[in-house]
Design a protein around this motif. Structure first.
Motif, PDB file in Angstrom:
ATOM      1  N   ASP A 146       9.205   0.733   1.387  1.00 12.21           N
ATOM      2  CA  ASP A 146       8.624   0.579   2.907  1.00 12.21           C
ATOM      3  C   ASP A 146       7.907   1.803   3.385  1.00 12.21           C
ATOM      4  OD1 ASP A 146       7.763   0.091   5.539  1.00 12.21           O
ATOM      5  OD2 ASP A 146       9.738  -0.973   6.021  1.00 12.21           O
ATOM      6  N   LYS A 147       6.505   1.777   3.102  1.00 14.85           N
ATOM      7  CA  LYS A 147       5.593   2.929   3.380  1.00 14.85           C
ATOM      8  C   LYS A 147       5.752   3.226   4.873  1.00 14.85           C
ATOM      9  CE  LYS A 147       0.836   4.605   2.653  1.00 14.85           C
ATOM     10  NZ  LYS A 147      -0.272   4.269   2.290  1.00 14.85           N
ATOM     11  N   ALA A 148       5.985   2.537   6.054  1.00 13.39           N
ATOM     12  CA  ALA A 148       6.252   3.001   7.243  1.00 13.39           C
ATOM     13  C   ALA A 148       7.417   3.578   7.473  1.00 13.39           C
ATOM     14  CB  ALA A 148       6.173   1.930   8.249  1.00 13.39           C
ATOM     15  N   LEU A 149       8.480   3.031   6.748  1.00 13.08           N
ATOM     16  CA  LEU A 149       9.820   4.009   6.730  1.00 13.08           C
ATOM     17  C   LEU A 149       9.459   5.382   6.126  1.00 13.08           C
ATOM     18  CD1 LEU A 149      12.437   1.314   6.058  1.00 13.08           C
ATOM     19  CD2 LEU A 149      11.744   2.179   8.344  1.00 13.08           C
ATOM     20  N   LYS A 150       8.745   5.446   4.994  1.00 11.03           N
ATOM     21  CA  LYS A 150       8.673   6.872   4.322  1.00 11.03           C
ATOM     22  C   LYS A 150       8.058   7.647   5.380  1.00 11.03           C
ATOM     23  CE  LYS A 150       7.229   4.963   0.141  1.00 11.03           C
ATOM     24  NZ  LYS A 150       6.942   4.553  -0.990  1.00 11.03           N
ATOM     25  N   LEU A 151       7.052   7.090   6.014  1.00  4.71           N
ATOM     26  CA  LEU A 151       6.370   8.096   6.990  1.00  4.71           C
ATOM     27  C   LEU A 151       7.007   8.624   8.110  1.00  4.71           C
ATOM     28  CD1 LEU A 151       3.539   9.153   7.561  1.00  4.71           C
ATOM     29  CD2 LEU A 151       2.879   7.261   9.169  1.00  4.71           C
ATOM     30  N   LYS A 152       8.042   7.804   8.510  1.00 10.04           N
ATOM     31  CA  LYS A 152       8.765   8.095   9.774  1.00 10.04           C
ATOM     32  C   LYS A 152       9.826   9.191   8.915  1.00 10.04           C
ATOM     33  CE  LYS A 152       8.957   3.994  12.369  1.00 10.04           C
ATOM     34  NZ  LYS A 152      10.037   3.005  12.855  1.00 10.04           N
TER      35      LYS A 152
END
Length: 163
Positions: A146-152
């Protein structure tokens, strides 16, 4: 939080009740303390906590992903201690974390209450407690997908390590 749902860890109970509450004629032996096993050299006192019942530490793909995260933070496996909590009794968790002398503890896929911390906090929130900074994150497998989780996670790590 209700008073009926307060969880007390072993150390807190022994501090509250230093004397024996029940007199007993039988004796019990406490098993010898065994040092915590971890992957890495723990040079910078950073504990990465995982829970993997099937392997000693991590599968190759997750270890590779974690290594890339560490590289982005200008760290390596020599700087951290990867600890598989599956092999540690929950009632010895605080003692084992103390033995690591960790300043930073990152929980991958385990909420703070599941490792017997007396505080709870949401994912991706840096939380100071008892001289340590904690970060609760999804599992490495979830992060990788999950790219969004990585960013967080990356935003938290930038703050945590001053990147």
């Amino acid at each position: 939080m209700s008073l009926n749902h307060i969880k007390l860890n072993t150390r807190l109970l022994t501090d509250l009740y230093p004397d024996v509450l029940i007199q007993s004629t039988s004796t019990t032996t406490v098993p010898d303390y065994q040092p915590i096993k971890y992957l890495g050299k723990n040079a910078k006192h950073i504990a990465l906590l995982i829970n993997n019942p099937s392997l000693p530490y991590l599968p190759d793909n997750e270890l590779s992903f974690l290594t890339s995260i560490l590289s982005a933070c200008k760290l390596s496996l020599a700087d951290v201690a990867i600890v598989n909590l599956h092999s540690i009794p929950i009632n010895r968790m605080e003692e084992n974390l103390q033995s690591l002398d960790a300043n930073i503890v990152i929980l991958f896929g385990m909420d703070p209450l599941s490792i017997d911390l007396p505080i709870n906090f949401p994912q991706f929130q840096l939380q100071g407690f008892n001289g340590k900074t904690y970060l609760f994150s999804p599992t490495l497998q979830e992060l990788e997908m999950d790219k969004a989780l990585k960013l967080k996670l990356w935003n938290c790590l930038k703050t945590l390590f001053g990147i």
